[in-house]
Design a protein around this motif. Structure first.
Motif: not given
Length: 211
Positions: A170-171, A174-175, A177-178
């Motif tokens: 998950h982390d 997210e990273w 995607t950013e």
């Protein structure tokens, strides 16, 4: 008086060292570009964002220099040369002057993550007024994301985002995607857009009097 060398294109293979699957580009590049300009070209060719320091070397940093071999040389931007007397200004040398078929060139980007590229000369071609200064002929896979921790870190990142059961899945998603910054087109490490890269190169290196 020495005759001025004729305009030439170097056909070279650029490989991100230790990448597996291999990340590589086959390009044609003006032999008379300075190493500073070659740096700009390589950033676009590979897909980097020019956020970090870099240098060039003519000895593989993974090997040790041996007596009897030519003395290794390193080139870098002028602002780094002020702090390192062993570094040669990259603005003062052209690709023609440092790259030969018997001695490849190595380009390191981000001196923390240490993305090492080998630059191997395949052949020399005549350059005409209709030729561009830099063109990508072929290539495979996009370059890693900036700040992803070098080859080992990037491989672990890809493993984590591909496995929903991974503890960091998950982390890391997210990273990515950013960092990727393009929600309309999900991050895909296997994709390399040659045409988009060449469009970028045309803006960076518009044709002039010598092509």
């Amino acid at each position: 008086m020495n005759e001025k060398p004729r305009p030439a294109l170097f056909r070279v293979r650029v490989n991100l060292v230790d990448s597996n699957p291999e990340i590589w580009r086959l390009i044609e590049i003006d032999a008379d570009l300075t190493l500073s300009q070659v740096h700009t070209a390589l950033q676009a060719v590979m897909g980097w964002e020019d956020r970090h320091l870099h240098d060039f070397e003519d000895l593989d940093p993974h090997t040790r220099w041996k007596p009897g071999q030519p003395e290794p040389r390193r080139w870098g931007p002028a602002y780094l040369v002020e702090d390192d007397e062993r570094l040669i200004p990259e603005e003062d040398f052209t690709l023609r002057e440092v790259l030969t078929q018997s001695r490849p060139l190595f380009y390191e980007y981000d001196l923390g993550d240490r993305w090492l590229h080998s630059i191997i000369l395949i052949e020399t071609l005549p350059k005409t007024s209709t030729d561009h200064s830099v063109t990508v002929i072929r290539g495979e896979r996009r370059c890693p994301l900036e700040d992803s921790g070098g080859i080992d870190g990037y491989e672990e990142l890809l493993h984590a985002i591909a496995d929903p059961a991974h503890e960091n899945h998950h982390d890391q998603v997210e990273w990515v995607t950013e960092m990727h910054g393009n929600p309309g087109h999900p991050f895909d490490p296997a994709i390399f857009d040659k045409n988009a890269t060449n469009r970028t190169l045309r803006k960076l290196f518009p044709r002039g009097p010598r092509g």
